[in-house]
Design a protein around this motif. Structure first.
Motif, short mmCIF file in Angstrom:
data_model
loop_
_atom_site.label_atom_id
_atom_site.label_comp_id
_atom_site.label_asym_id
_atom_site.label_seq_id
_atom_site.Cartn_x
_atom_site.Cartn_y
_atom_site.Cartn_z
N ALA A 117 0.80 -1.22 0.00
CA ALA A 117 0.00 0.00 0.00
C ALA A 117 0.84 1.27 0.00
CB ALA A 117 -0.97 0.00 1.18
N ASN A 144 -0.64 -4.27 -3.42
CA ASN A 144 -1.48 -3.08 -3.32
C ASN A 144 -0.68 -1.78 -3.37
OD1 ASN A 144 -4.35 -4.13 -2.83
ND2 ASN A 144 -3.16 -5.27 -1.32
N TYR A 185 -1.97 -7.29 -6.94
CA TYR A 185 -2.82 -6.11 -6.75
C TYR A 185 -2.03 -4.81 -6.77
CZ TYR A 185 -6.40 -9.51 -5.43
OH TYR A 185 -7.29 -10.57 -5.43
#
Length: 357
Positions: A117, A144, A185
C-alpha cells in the motif's frame, strides 16, 4: 543519518548528504539516510549520493520521501543494497517528486520485502543503468502498491518491473516459497517508460517478470498496468512474461494490461531479425487481459501472444505499421488455442482468429 522517531521532518534545506563511495566504491551496507521503524516522518529537500543506497525506509510506515535528488548511489553486487530509494517491510509510505539518477546495480527505486500500500508518484527516474532497472516491485509479498505518473528512462534493463515473489528463489527445495504470497494487486499507471534496456542489450518499458522454474515461484498476478506510455525500448514496450519452462511451471497470470500506448519498440538482432513487440504475452503466461491498447511501428509485432500462452483475452486493441504483424497469436494448432481475440483493429495478422469475431 538515521531518523528513528515518528512525526519528524528531516529537511535538508537544499544541502547534500554524501558518502565516500564515489565511482561505485561504497561499502555494501552504507546508507545515506535511513528512516528506521518510524511513522509519519518525512525526508525532503536535498541531495544524497555516494552510498550503497541513498534513502531507505525500513519498518514503520506512513513516511514520506519527497524532493530528494538521489544519485550515484552504487553498492557492490555482493551486498543487499544498490538503489537510490528503498522501501523495506513498510506500508503506506509516499515516495514522490524525487529525482533518481545513476544508482545501482539493482535499481533507482525499489519496493522490497513485505512492502504494501505504498504510493510512488511523480518521480523522475533515469539512467539507472548498471545494469539494473529504474523501478522494481520486488517483494516478496509486495501488494497493493501504486506506481503512478513517473517518468522512467534509460534503465540498464527494464524500466518498471514487477518481479516474482519468493523468499528463497534460488533454492531447489519444493518449499522454497512457503509462507509467501505473490506480488499482487499492484497498479502501474500513467507512467512514461521509454528508451530502456540498451545498456544491457535486453529490457522492456514495463515488465511483469516470471521465472517459470520448477519448483515454481509465485509469479506476478492480479496486477493492473494502465494508461502508460512505453515507447522506444530495446525489447518490448510491455512484456507479460511466461518464464523459461512454459508448460512446466507458470508465468505471469491474471494481470490486466489496458489503455496503454506502446510504439516504436524493439531492435534488429545480429542476424538482422526483428526482435521486440509493442505488447507481448509470452509463452506460458495465462489468463491475462489485454484490452484497449495501441501498439504501432514496433520492430516485430504490435500485440503478440506466444506459443503455449493460454486463456488470455485480447479485446479492442489497435496496431498499425508494425514490422511483421500488427496482431499475432503463435498458437497455430488449434488456431489461437484457448486465447480469445475480439474487436481488435489490425492491418496485418498471422491468422484469422486474431481478428475474429
Amino acid at each position: 543519518l538515521t531518523v528513528a522517531a515518528s512525526n519528524v521532518t528531516l529537511d535538508l534545506g537544499g544541502f547534500s548528504v554524501f558518502g565516500t563511495g564515489a565511482g561505485g566504491t561504497a561499502a555494501k551496507n552504507s546508507l545515506g539516510i535511513e528512516v528506521k521503524d518510524a511513522s509519519n516522518s518525512t525526508v525532503t529537500n536535498g541531495d544524497v549520493y555516494y552510498f550503497a543506497a541513498g534513502v531507505v525506509i525500513d519498518g514503520g510506515g506512513a513516511d514520506t520521501v519527497t524532493t530528494i535528488n538521489a544519485h550515484d548511489n552504487i553498492g557492490p553486487s555482493s551486498g543487499n543494497y544498490g538503489d537510490g530509494i528503498d522501501v523495506i517491510s513498510s506500508n503506506g509510505n509516499t515516495v514522490s517528486d524525487n529525482t533518481v539518477t545513476h544508482n545501482g546495480p539493482y535499481s533507482g527505486i525499489s519496493l522490497l520485502t513485505d512492502s504494501n500500500a505504498n504510493t510512488v508518484d511523480g518521480n523522475t527516474v533515469t539512467d539507472n543503468d548498471l545494469p539494473g532497472a529504474d523501478f522494481r516491485v520486488e517483494g516478496p509479498n509486495a501488494t497493493n502498491n501504486t506506481v503512478d505518473a513517473n517518468t522512467v528512462r534509460g534503465s540498464g534493463s527494464n524500466g518498471i518491473t514487477v518481479e516474482p515473489s519468493c523468499s528463497d528463489p534460488f533454492s531447489k527445495s519444493p518449499n522454497r516459497c512457503s509462507g509467501d504470497i505473490p506480488n499482487e494487486y499492484n497498479t502501474i499507471s500513467n507512467n512514461t517508460s521509454n528508451d530502456n534496456g540498451f545498456v544491457r542489450g535486453a529490457g522492456s518499458g514495463i515488465n511483469l517478470f516470471a521465472m517459470g522454474q520448477a519448483p515454481p515461484v509465485l509469479e506476478p498476478t492480479l496486477n493492473t498496468v494502465t494508461g502508460n506510455t512505453a515507447d522506444g525500448n530495446y525489447s518490448d514496450g510491455i512484456d507479460v512474461e511466461g518464464g523459461i519452462n512454459p508448460g512446466v511451471s507458470g508465468g505471469a497470470n491474471n494481470n490486466t494490461i489496458t489503455g496503454n500506448t506502446a510504439d516504436g519498440n524493439g531492435h534488429m538482432n545480429s542476424t538482422n531479425q526483428p526482435v521486440g513487440n509493442g505488447i507481448e504475452v509470452e509463452a506460458g503466461a495465462t489468463d491475462n487481459s489485454v484490452n484497449n491498447n495501441i501498439a504501432d511501428s514496433n520492430v516485430r509485432d504490435g500485440v503478440s501472444v506466444g506459443l503455449m500462452a493460454s486463456h488470455n483475452t485480447l479485446t479492442s486493441n489497435e496496431g498499425s505499421v508494425n514490422g511483421v504483424y500488427d496482431g499475432a497469436d503463435y498458437n497455430l494448432n488449434p488456431p489461437c488455442d484457448a486465447n480469445t481475440w475480439s474487436g481488435n483493429s489490425f492491418g496485418t495478422f498471422n491468422q484469422s482468429c486474431v481478428v475474429s469475431p
